[in-house]
Design an enzyme around this catalytic site. Structure first.
Site, PDB file in Angstrom:
ATOM      1  N   ARG A 184     -26.731 -13.093  32.713  1.00 49.42           N
ATOM      2  CA  ARG A 184     -26.534 -13.861  33.952  1.00 49.42           C
ATOM      3  C   ARG A 184     -25.459 -13.222  34.823  1.00 49.42           C
ATOM      4  NH1 ARG A 184     -22.433 -15.959  36.812  1.00 49.42           N
ATOM      5  NH2 ARG A 184     -21.433 -16.577  34.854  1.00 49.42           N
ATOM      6  N   ASP A 185     -24.223 -13.212  34.344  1.00 46.91           N
ATOM      7  CA  ASP A 185     -23.115 -12.718  35.177  1.00 46.91           C
ATOM      8  C   ASP A 185     -23.317 -11.235  35.465  1.00 46.91           C
ATOM      9  OD1 ASP A 185     -20.712 -12.570  36.533  1.00 46.91           O
ATOM     10  OD2 ASP A 185     -19.543 -13.535  34.981  1.00 46.91           O
ATOM     11  N   HIS A 244     -12.655 -16.451  30.483  1.00 47.72           N
ATOM     12  CA  HIS A 244     -13.699 -15.612  31.099  1.00 47.72           C
ATOM     13  C   HIS A 244     -12.980 -14.637  32.038  1.00 47.72           C
ATOM     14  CE1 HIS A 244     -17.838 -15.521  33.188  1.00 47.72           C
ATOM     15  NE2 HIS A 244     -17.075 -14.959  34.097  1.00 47.72           N
ATOM     16  N   HIS A 289     -12.843 -11.097  34.137  1.00 46.35           N
ATOM     17  CA  HIS A 289     -13.431  -9.866  34.676  1.00 46.35           C
ATOM     18  C   HIS A 289     -12.370  -8.774  34.521  1.00 46.35           C
ATOM     19  CE1 HIS A 289     -17.264 -11.336  36.423  1.00 46.35           C
ATOM     20  NE2 HIS A 289     -16.660 -12.490  36.186  1.00 46.35           N
ATOM     21  N   CYS A 346     -19.296 -10.694  40.822  1.00 46.60           N
ATOM     22  CA  CYS A 346     -19.750 -11.858  41.572  1.00 46.60           C
ATOM     23  C   CYS A 346     -20.040 -11.397  42.988  1.00 46.60           C
ATOM     24  CB  CYS A 346     -18.695 -12.962  41.573  1.00 46.60           C
ATOM     25  SG  CYS A 346     -19.199 -14.380  42.564  1.00 46.60           S
ATOM     26  N   ASN A 393     -17.483  -8.072  33.634  1.00 51.53           N
ATOM     27  CA  ASN A 393     -16.698  -8.847  32.664  1.00 51.53           C
ATOM     28  C   ASN A 393     -16.129  -7.912  31.618  1.00 51.53           C
ATOM     29  OD1 ASN A 393     -18.901 -10.833  33.637  1.00 51.53           O
ATOM     30  ND2 ASN A 393     -17.368 -12.108  32.674  1.00 51.53           N
TER      31      ASN A 393
HETATM   32  P1  HMG Z   1     -26.781 -24.069  50.254  1.00 54.34           P
HETATM   33  O1  HMG Z   1     -26.873 -22.656  50.678  1.00 54.34           O
HETATM   34  O2  HMG Z   1     -25.530 -24.778  50.602  1.00 54.34           O
HETATM   35  O3  HMG Z   1     -27.915 -24.825  51.018  1.00 54.34           O
HETATM   36  O4  HMG Z   1     -27.039 -24.182  48.684  1.00 54.34           O
HETATM   37  P2  HMG Z   1     -29.106 -25.752  50.592  1.00 54.34           P
HETATM   38  O5  HMG Z   1     -28.706 -26.682  49.502  1.00 54.34           O
HETATM   39  O6  HMG Z   1     -29.540 -26.337  51.885  1.00 54.34           O
HETATM   40  O7  HMG Z   1     -30.232 -24.723  50.075  1.00 54.34           O
HETATM   41  C1  HMG Z   1     -30.626 -23.565  50.806  1.00 54.34           C
HETATM   42  C2  HMG Z   1     -32.015 -23.140  50.343  1.00 54.34           C
HETATM   43  O8  HMG Z   1     -31.985 -22.854  48.949  1.00 54.34           O
HETATM   44  C3  HMG Z   1     -33.043 -24.236  50.518  1.00 54.34           C
HETATM   45  O9  HMG Z   1     -34.304 -23.583  50.709  1.00 54.34           O
HETATM   46  C4  HMG Z   1     -33.078 -24.926  49.181  1.00 54.34           C
HETATM   47  O10 HMG Z   1     -34.299 -25.545  48.923  1.00 54.34           O
HETATM   48  C5  HMG Z   1     -32.869 -23.754  48.248  1.00 54.34           C
HETATM   49  P3  HMG Z   1     -34.948 -23.431  52.197  1.00 54.34           P
HETATM   50  O11 HMG Z   1     -35.014 -24.829  52.750  1.00 54.34           O
HETATM   51  O12 HMG Z   1     -33.991 -22.553  52.951  1.00 54.34           O
HETATM   52  O13 HMG Z   1     -36.268 -22.765  51.912  1.00 54.34           O
HETATM   53  N1  HMG Z   1     -32.196 -24.135  47.009  1.00 54.34           N
HETATM   54  C6  HMG Z   1     -32.664 -23.847  45.789  1.00 54.34           C
HETATM   55  N2  HMG Z   1     -33.774 -23.192  45.380  1.00 54.34           N
HETATM   56  C7  HMG Z   1     -33.943 -23.054  44.036  1.00 54.34           C
HETATM   57  N3  HMG Z   1     -33.038 -23.513  43.135  1.00 54.34           N
HETATM   58  C8  HMG Z   1     -31.935 -24.159  43.507  1.00 54.34           C
HETATM   59  C9  HMG Z   1     -31.719 -24.346  44.888  1.00 54.34           C
HETATM   60  N4  HMG Z   1     -30.729 -24.929  45.584  1.00 54.34           N
HETATM   61  C10 HMG Z   1     -31.041 -24.807  46.865  1.00 54.34           C
HETATM   62  N5  HMG Z   1     -31.069 -24.592  42.602  1.00 54.34           N
HETATM   63  C11 HMG Z   1     -26.204 -23.541  46.534  1.00 54.34           C
HETATM   64  C12 HMG Z   1     -26.008 -24.408  47.759  1.00 54.34           C
HETATM   65  C13 HMG Z   1     -25.046 -23.822  45.611  1.00 54.34           C
HETATM   66  C14 HMG Z   1     -27.504 -23.949  45.876  1.00 54.34           C
HETATM   67  C15 HMG Z   1     -26.238 -22.062  46.936  1.00 54.34           C
HETATM   68  O14 HMG Z   1     -25.131 -21.763  47.709  1.00 54.34           O
HETATM   69  C16 HMG Z   1     -26.303 -21.130  45.742  1.00 54.34           C
HETATM   70  O15 HMG Z   1     -27.274 -21.131  44.998  1.00 54.34           O
HETATM   71  N6  HMG Z   1     -25.274 -20.290  45.561  1.00 54.34           N
HETATM   72  C17 HMG Z   1     -25.269 -19.322  44.466  1.00 54.34           C
HETATM   73  C18 HMG Z   1     -23.899 -19.011  44.090  1.00 54.34           C
HETATM   74  C19 HMG Z   1     -23.877 -18.148  42.860  1.00 54.34           C
HETATM   75  O16 HMG Z   1     -24.807 -18.112  42.078  1.00 54.34           O
HETATM   76  N7  HMG Z   1     -22.745 -17.426  42.650  1.00 54.34           N
HETATM   77  C20 HMG Z   1     -22.568 -16.616  41.499  1.00 54.34           C
HETATM   78  C21 HMG Z   1     -22.398 -17.433  40.257  1.00 54.34           C
HETATM   79  S1  HMG Z   1     -20.754 -18.091  40.055  1.00 54.34           S
HETATM   80  C22 HMG Z   1     -19.915 -16.834  39.202  1.00 54.34           C
HETATM   81  O17 HMG Z   1     -20.440 -15.773  39.038  1.00 54.34           O
HETATM   82  C23 HMG Z   1     -18.550 -17.135  38.637  1.00 54.34           C
HETATM   83  C24 HMG Z   1     -18.556 -17.308  37.107  1.00 54.34           C
HETATM   84  O18 HMG Z   1     -19.061 -16.152  36.469  1.00 54.34           O
HETATM   85  C25 HMG Z   1     -17.126 -17.568  36.616  1.00 54.34           C
HETATM   86  C26 HMG Z   1     -16.121 -16.537  37.135  1.00 54.34           C
HETATM   87  O19 HMG Z   1     -16.319 -15.329  36.996  1.00 54.34           O
HETATM   88  O20 HMG Z   1     -15.106 -17.014  37.667  1.00 54.34           O
HETATM   89  C27 HMG Z   1     -19.409 -18.495  36.681  1.00 54.34           C
HETATM   90 MG    MG Z   2     -17.948 -14.347  36.063  1.00 53.68          MG
END
Ligand code: HMG
Ligand code: MG
Length: 300
Positions: free
Chosen positions: A17-18, A209, A211, A242, A251
């Site tokens: 995933r990450d 966690h 990086h 990220c 990571n």
């Molecule tokens: P949003 O952009 O605020 O807007 O979503 P929305 O809710 O209006 O959705 C936009 C579009 O996405 C819409 O489709 C929704 O239907 C669709 P459209 O109308 O444009 O055709 N949609 C989805 N489709 C499928 N599955 C879903 C979904 N949700 C909405 N679940 C949201 C907010 C949070 C969903 C969005 O901003 C998002 O998915 N962001 C991804 C962020 C991400 O994955 N970041 C990386 C992971 S975090 C990380 O890596 C840190 C970690 O490792 C820890 C660390 O290192 O610190 C965990």
């Molecule tokens: Mg991470």
């Protein structure tokens, strides 16, 4: 530490995933499935398999349902997935997911960039997920990002991390993983942060966690293990980053972590030789340099 007193450190392998969320090339679904299966073969008991976020933002993992459906689920292995909202939860449940991870941040600026919501909004967004999961037996893990620094706001007060970790625990997350998203922390800071959070969330419910952007991850983990944490996230071949934290590298490499832990007398359940082979294989598949030091140095 002697054989009879060896303690176990649980590793949560977040590479699929990450790691893969940050690759620019499109990775075939079959490669993702094979990676997860090889990690299970190497002895990993907890694998973060994919992410049910919006494919508009993370197209790299748009095939989450296909990946999760295709993996052969090994007995005793937990396959968790990232879920941001109810839409993601329904997609995950439809393919039989039994463990999810929700994620927010300790910094407002990062939260806005990453999920387009404030920290408090994100926590409110998780409430219906927990309600929906009542009685299903599906476990929920929580991530707090930017615990030791934010790419947008810089320093992050410890009190903010404590508040968010505590809120996730109060919501019902069984474990809170503290993420140094951009790899800025150093060991004493990491340890102090962990101890501050452990005053409100029991140490047994915390994970770390890191990086490895500045080469501090392994030292940070060691400091946190000395302070009592027993769950560590890591990524095979040091995959990761990220997309909303420019410059954040991968990571901590699982291979380097396992080598250190075994060398210190801890048990992990992971077969280091097999893990190194997985890291070499995925690095070749992705045409990227192996981020694990051990990937180059290991000779069985
Ligand atoms: P949003 O952009 O605020 O807007 O979503 P929305 O809710 O209006 O959705 C936009 C579009 O996405 C819409 O489709 C929704 O239907 C669709 P459209 O109308 O444009 O055709 N949609 C989805 N489709 C499928 N599955 C879903 C979904 N949700 C909405 N679940 C949201 C907010 C949070 C969903 C969005 O901003 C998002 O998915 N962001 C991804 C962020 C991400 O994955 N970041 C990386 C992971 S975090 C990380 O890596 C840190 C970690 O490792 C820890 C660390 O290192 O610190 C965990
Ligand atoms: Mg991470």
């Amino acid at each position: 530490m002697t054989e009879t007193t060896a303690e176990t450190i649980r590793i949560v392998e977040v590479g699929p995933r990450d790691g893969l969320q940050n690759e620019t090339a499109i990775i075939p679904t079959a490669t993702k499935v094979s990676l997860i299966e090889r990690l299970a073969d190497a002895g990993h008991c907890c694998i973060e398999a994919t992410s049910f976020v919006s494919p508009k933002w993370i197209p790299q993992l748009a095939d989450a349902s296909e990946v999760f459906s295709a993996i052969e689920k090994r007995p005793g292995v937990r396959y968790q997935v990232l879920v941001p909202n109810l839409q993601g939860l329904e997609r995950a449940l439809a393919v039989g997911v039994r463990e999810i991870a929700v994620f927010t941040a300790a910094s407002e600026a990062f939260s806005q960039h990453n999920i387009h919501a404030s920290i408090d909004q994100s926590i409110e967004r998780f409430r219906p997920l927990l309600d929906r999961l009542q009685g299903t037996g599906v476990n929920v893990r929580g991530y707090v990002s930017t615990v030791l620094g934010c790419p947008y706001q810089g320093a992050v007060p410890v009190a903010d991390v404590v508040r968010v970790a505590s809120a996730l625990q109060a919501l019902g997350c069984y474990e809170i993983s503290l993420g140094d998203t951009i790899g800025v922390g150093t060991p004493r800071q990491a340890r102090a942060l962990l101890c501050a959070v452990a005053e409100v969330v029991p140490m047994a419910q915390l994970a770390v966690h890191f990086h490895d952007t500045r080469g501090q991850a392994l030292a940070n983990v060691y400091a946190c293990i000395e302070a009592g944490v027993r769950v560590v996230d890591a990524s095979v071949a040091g995959l990761g980053g990220c997309p909303y934290a420019a410059g954040a590298s991968g990571n901590l490499a699982s291979e380097d972590l396992v080598y250190m832990l075994h060398g210190c007398g801890y048990r992990t359940g992971v077969d280091l030789d097999r893990l190194v082979q997985v890291g070499r294989w995925i690095s070749t598949e992705l045409h990227r340099e192996n981020g694990a030091k051990l990937g180059r140095a290991w000779k069985p």
